[in-house]
Design a protein around this motif. Structure first.
Motif, short mmCIF file in Angstrom:
data_model
loop_
_atom_site.label_atom_id
_atom_site.label_comp_id
_atom_site.label_asym_id
_atom_site.label_seq_id
_atom_site.Cartn_x
_atom_site.Cartn_y
_atom_site.Cartn_z
N SER A 148 0.37 -106.45 8.54
CA SER A 148 0.75 -105.09 8.13
C SER A 148 2.10 -104.76 8.76
CB SER A 148 -0.31 -104.09 8.57
OG SER A 148 -0.43 -104.07 9.98
N LEU A 149 2.84 -103.92 8.06
CA LEU A 149 4.18 -103.56 8.52
C LEU A 149 4.15 -102.16 9.13
CD1 LEU A 149 7.19 -104.38 8.63
CD2 LEU A 149 7.46 -103.16 6.44
N TYR A 150 4.54 -102.06 10.41
CA TYR A 150 4.61 -100.78 11.09
C TYR A 150 6.07 -100.33 11.10
CZ TYR A 150 4.47 -97.25 14.76
OH TYR A 150 4.60 -96.08 15.46
N ALA A 151 6.28 -99.05 10.68
CA ALA A 151 7.64 -98.50 10.62
C ALA A 151 7.68 -97.16 11.33
CB ALA A 151 8.08 -98.36 9.17
N ARG A 152 8.79 -96.94 12.03
CA ARG A 152 9.01 -95.65 12.70
C ARG A 152 10.46 -95.24 12.47
NH1 ARG A 152 6.67 -92.37 16.50
NH2 ARG A 152 8.11 -91.22 17.84
N PHE A 153 10.62 -94.10 11.78
CA PHE A 153 11.96 -93.60 11.47
C PHE A 153 12.18 -92.27 12.18
CE2 PHE A 153 12.83 -95.69 7.08
CZ PHE A 153 12.41 -96.92 7.56
N SER A 179 3.26 -78.96 6.44
CA SER A 179 4.35 -79.62 5.73
C SER A 179 4.15 -81.14 5.72
CB SER A 179 5.69 -79.29 6.40
OG SER A 179 5.72 -79.82 7.72
N HIS A 180 4.83 -81.78 4.77
CA HIS A 180 4.71 -83.24 4.63
C HIS A 180 6.08 -83.80 4.27
CE1 HIS A 180 2.48 -86.96 4.09
NE2 HIS A 180 3.21 -87.19 3.01
N LEU A 181 6.52 -84.75 5.10
CA LEU A 181 7.81 -85.41 4.92
C LEU A 181 7.56 -86.91 4.93
CD1 LEU A 181 10.91 -84.72 4.77
CD2 LEU A 181 10.97 -85.17 7.22
N SER A 182 8.09 -87.65 3.95
CA SER A 182 7.80 -89.09 3.86
C SER A 182 9.01 -89.85 3.33
CB SER A 182 6.59 -89.33 2.95
OG SER A 182 6.82 -88.77 1.67
N VAL A 183 9.08 -91.15 3.71
CA VAL A 183 10.14 -92.05 3.26
C VAL A 183 9.49 -93.13 2.39
CG1 VAL A 183 11.91 -93.70 3.96
CG2 VAL A 183 11.58 -91.60 5.29
N TRP A 184 10.11 -93.37 1.20
CA TRP A 184 9.57 -94.32 0.23
C TRP A 184 10.63 -95.36 -0.14
CZ3 TRP A 184 4.68 -93.48 -2.34
CH2 TRP A 184 4.00 -92.34 -1.89
N LEU A 208 6.63 -95.90 3.24
CA LEU A 208 6.92 -96.59 4.50
C LEU A 208 6.41 -95.79 5.70
CD1 LEU A 208 10.60 -97.78 3.80
CD2 LEU A 208 8.48 -99.10 3.59
N CYS A 209 6.64 -94.50 5.74
CA CYS A 209 6.23 -93.67 6.88
C CYS A 209 6.22 -92.21 6.47
CB CYS A 209 7.17 -93.89 8.08
SG CYS A 209 8.91 -93.71 7.67
#
Length: 255
Positions: free
Chosen positions: A119-124, A145-150, A156-157
């Motif tokens: 599995s890939l762990y990502a932290r931005f 609220s919800h903020l996400s990176v795709w 991704l996170c």
């Protein structure tokens, strides 16, 4: 010959003669006259019972209760819509509301690691500037609220924006930490590394933020600010500031 032509008288017996009337003819004629009405006796006229057909009265028009209720409900709804529309129009003319403006200043990748379970762990870490252009409207950023990176429809996170109040014509800088784990880590990492060789990696930053609007001293109900910032970055190197080559953001309100 002379003897044969003589006429001999015949005697008639008294029984064969017609009887003489015992009363004069005039009295008999007078007795046979019909006495006119109104003379000699009282005549009672006969009344006949005549039955006339009964004509029923025209039926009265009856409106059912259901029709009346439907008509009243529709009328009230139309009136309510007119009042709401007029109120919104007046508020719009008085306050002239505008949507907040968001921009992504920089993006940093703290961690991008392939775990033992593949599995890939990502932290931005994302730095966002929020600007409120309104002169008479304040904005409360609420919880949830919800903020996400795709990357190409792959999450991704994700993270959330902290609660705060933004005043009139205020500019606020937000540092938001995002983290996530994807089970298709090896395949995803290989795709990111291959895309990185081109020097243009497309990423989507999606925002779903519930806010409350404040008109002077009046706080209105919650609405949602929904939008997407399409980013193009040059690399995904960890622990370094990534250059954002292109950024296009679009936002709207959801009631």
């Amino acid at each position: 010959m002379a003897d044969h032509q003589r006429i001999h008288p015949v005697e008639v017996s008294p029984e064969a003669q017609p009887p003489r009337p015992s009363a004069p003819l005039g009295s008999i004629l007078r007795s046979e006259k019909v006495e006119p009405r109104g003379q000699g006796q009282h005549h009672v006229p006969m009344r006949r019972n005549v039955t006339y057909p009964v004509v029923p009265p025209p039926p009265k028009k009856k409106k059912s209760c259901l029709c009346k209720c439907i008509c009243w409900t529709i009328s009230l709804l139309i009136l309510l819509l007119i009042i709401i529309g007029a109120t919104i129009g007046i508020l719009y003319l008085v306050f002239q509301p505008k949507l907040p403006i968001y921009s992504v200043d920089n993006l940093r990748i703290s961690d991008l690691t392939l775990n033992f379970d593949l599995s890939l762990y990502a932290r931005f870490n994302v730095k966002i500037t929020a600007y409120n252009p309104n002169k008479n409207i304040g904005i409360y950023y609420e919880k949830g609220s919800h903020l996400s990176v795709w990357y190409k429809n792959i999450n991704l996170c994700q993270g959330s924006i902290p609660r705060f109040y933004q005043g009139y014509q205020n500019k606020t800088v937000l540092n938001v930490a995002l983290s996530g784990q994807n089970q298709y880590g090896r395949t995803l990492l290989e795709a990111l590394q291959e895309q990185q060789q081109t020097g243009r990696i497309p990423l989507d930053l999606k925002i779903n933020e519930p806010v409350s609007i404040k008109l002077k001293t009046l706080k209105l109900r919650k609405v949602k600010i929904i939008g997407t910032c399409k980013l193009v970055v040059d690399s995904l190197s960890t622990n370094s500031i990534i250059s954002i080559k292109a950024s296009t953001c679009s936002f709207g309100l959801k009631l």
